[in-house]
Design a protein around this motif. Structure first.
Motif, short mmCIF file in Angstrom:
data_model
loop_
_atom_site.label_atom_id
_atom_site.label_comp_id
_atom_site.label_asym_id
_atom_site.label_seq_id
_atom_site.Cartn_x
_atom_site.Cartn_y
_atom_site.Cartn_z
N LEU A 47 0.83 -1.20 0.00
CA LEU A 47 0.00 0.00 0.00
C LEU A 47 0.87 1.26 0.00
N LYS A 48 1.97 1.22 0.74
CA LYS A 48 2.90 2.37 0.73
C LYS A 48 3.40 2.63 -0.69
N GLU A 49 3.79 1.55 -1.37
CA GLU A 49 4.28 1.66 -2.75
C GLU A 49 3.19 2.21 -3.67
N GLU A 50 1.98 1.70 -3.47
CA GLU A 50 0.85 2.10 -4.31
C GLU A 50 0.59 3.60 -4.16
N ILE A 51 0.66 4.11 -2.94
CA ILE A 51 0.47 5.55 -2.70
C ILE A 51 1.55 6.33 -3.44
N ARG A 52 2.79 5.82 -3.39
CA ARG A 52 3.88 6.49 -4.10
C ARG A 52 3.61 6.55 -5.60
N ARG A 53 3.14 5.42 -6.14
CA ARG A 53 2.85 5.36 -7.58
C ARG A 53 1.76 6.37 -7.96
N VAL A 54 0.69 6.38 -7.16
CA VAL A 54 -0.45 7.27 -7.45
C VAL A 54 -0.01 8.73 -7.35
N GLU A 55 0.81 9.00 -6.35
CA GLU A 55 1.36 10.35 -6.14
C GLU A 55 2.16 10.78 -7.38
N LYS A 56 2.96 9.86 -7.89
CA LYS A 56 3.81 10.13 -9.05
C LYS A 56 2.97 10.44 -10.30
N LEU A 57 1.82 9.78 -10.39
CA LEU A 57 0.93 10.01 -11.54
C LEU A 57 0.24 11.37 -11.45
N GLY A 58 0.23 11.94 -10.25
CA GLY A 58 -0.48 13.21 -10.05
C GLY A 58 -1.95 13.01 -9.74
N VAL A 59 -2.33 11.76 -9.40
CA VAL A 59 -3.71 11.46 -9.02
C VAL A 59 -3.87 11.70 -7.52
N HIS A 60 -5.06 12.13 -7.11
CA HIS A 60 -5.25 12.53 -5.71
C HIS A 60 -6.04 11.54 -4.86
N TYR A 61 -6.62 10.51 -5.50
CA TYR A 61 -7.48 9.59 -4.73
C TYR A 61 -7.13 8.13 -5.01
N LEU A 62 -7.16 7.34 -3.96
CA LEU A 62 -6.89 5.90 -4.09
C LEU A 62 -7.95 5.14 -3.29
N VAL A 63 -8.76 4.36 -4.00
CA VAL A 63 -9.81 3.58 -3.33
C VAL A 63 -9.20 2.31 -2.74
N LEU A 64 -9.62 1.97 -1.53
CA LEU A 64 -9.07 0.81 -0.84
C LEU A 64 -10.18 -0.03 -0.21
N HIS A 65 -10.15 -1.34 -0.48
CA HIS A 65 -11.02 -2.26 0.26
C HIS A 65 -10.40 -2.47 1.64
N PRO A 66 -11.17 -2.31 2.71
CA PRO A 66 -10.54 -2.45 4.03
C PRO A 66 -10.03 -3.85 4.34
N GLY A 67 -10.55 -4.87 3.65
CA GLY A 67 -10.00 -6.22 3.82
C GLY A 67 -10.91 -7.17 4.58
N SER A 68 -10.43 -8.38 4.79
CA SER A 68 -11.19 -9.43 5.47
C SER A 68 -10.41 -9.96 6.66
N TYR A 69 -11.12 -10.17 7.77
CA TYR A 69 -10.43 -10.62 8.98
C TYR A 69 -10.15 -12.13 8.99
N THR A 70 -10.72 -12.87 8.07
CA THR A 70 -10.53 -14.33 7.85
C THR A 70 -10.56 -15.14 9.15
N THR A 71 -9.39 -15.46 9.72
CA THR A 71 -9.33 -16.38 10.88
C THR A 71 -9.54 -15.65 12.21
N LEU A 72 -9.68 -14.33 12.18
CA LEU A 72 -9.81 -13.57 13.43
C LEU A 72 -11.29 -13.22 13.64
N ASP A 73 -11.56 -12.08 14.30
CA ASP A 73 -12.94 -11.61 14.41
C ASP A 73 -13.00 -10.15 13.95
N LEU A 74 -14.22 -9.62 13.89
CA LEU A 74 -14.44 -8.29 13.32
C LEU A 74 -13.65 -7.21 14.05
N ASP A 75 -13.70 -7.22 15.38
CA ASP A 75 -12.99 -6.19 16.16
C ASP A 75 -11.50 -6.19 15.88
N ASN A 76 -10.91 -7.39 15.87
CA ASN A 76 -9.49 -7.51 15.55
C ASN A 76 -9.20 -7.01 14.15
#
Length: 254
Positions: A47-76
């Motif tokens: 994600l750090k790299e992706e932000i750098r790439r987007v920054e370099k392109l001159g784009v201001h927004y990056l959409v991100l899926h927050p992800g899945s907790y899989t083997t954990l629980d929602l709070d974690n």
């Protein structure tokens, strides 16, 4: 760099302001599970790299899926997203991360506005965070897109309407609250054409970029074609085209 130049030329030709261009982070980034430290580290670094790439392109927004907790629980899962974003986001970045509203399929985080509110509250540099509304995901998560004004009131109470960064405009193959996440072409699903038109033309979202994420149309002969030109016409005319499938096929095969 050659591709960047071509993209910028294309934007210029079509009067597209780069300020309205949105990038989407790859789906392999999962910030919600930290059980495998190596994979969690990979997601953060990616994600750090992706932000750098987007920054370099001159784009201001990056959409991100927050992800899945899989083997954990929602709070974690939510806490892992917060910790990751606190490590990733820097005060000097221009890129805003737009957390996408999710459908709640499997062990996804972010299918309730309260999840996203917790993430925003937990991130120190939360001025770098916005929200991406996805109409299919919201429908599948149980939010009524037929009464979008009430939804926006709810959003405003929980998160604040000024936090909406962009909208993914999609119909849904599934009825409300089914937690499925299967996109459908505009007007051919359970959200419906009129409701989506209301979302797109809502005065409170006037200057917010709207993006079509509808699927290619698949035909019985195994071919599939992009319907976007025709869906955009429908949206501009505010008129549903029930012959969309035929028109698309004709257009590409003639």
């Amino acid at each position: 760099d050659d591709l960047t130049r071509k993209a910028k030329e294309l934007m210029k030709e079509n009067n597209i302001d780069i300020k309205n261009v949105i990038c989407h982070a790859p789906y392999i980034i999962n910030l919600a599970n930290n059980e495998d430290k190596r994979k969690y580290r990979f997601a953060i670094d990616f994600l750090k790299e992706e932000i750098r790439r987007v920054e370099k392109l001159g784009v201001h927004y990056l959409v991100l899926h927050p992800g899945s907790y899989t083997t954990l629980d929602l709070d974690n899962g939510i806490n892992n997203v917060i910790n990751a974003l606190n490590e990733v986001i820097t005060s000097n970045q221009n890129v805003k991360i737009c957390i996408e509203t999710m459908a709640g399929k499997g062990t996804e985080v972010g299918f309730q506005l309260e999840h996203i509110k917790r993430i925003i509250d937990g991130v120190k540099l939360s001025d770098k965070l916005l929200v991406c509304l996805d109409t299919c995901h919201l429908n599948d998560a149980g939010y009524n897109m037929n009464d979008f004004d009430s939804f926006l009131d709810t959003f405003d109470k929980i998160i604040g309407i000024d936090k909406i960064g962009c909208v993914h405009v999609n119909d849904s193959k599934n009825s409300i609250g089914t937690h499925k996440d299967r996109h459908e072409n505009i007007g051919f699903g359970f959200v419906g054409f009129d409701s989506l038109i209301n979302v797109i033309y809502d005065k409170r979202l006037d200057n917010i970029p709207k993006i079509l994420e509808t699927p290619y149309i698949k035909y019985d002969d195994g071919k599939s074609y992009p319907p976007y030109k025709f869906e955009i016409e429908m949206i501009k005319d505010k008129k549903f085209n029930k012959n969309l499938y035929d028109d698309v096929k004709k257009h590409y095969e003639n």
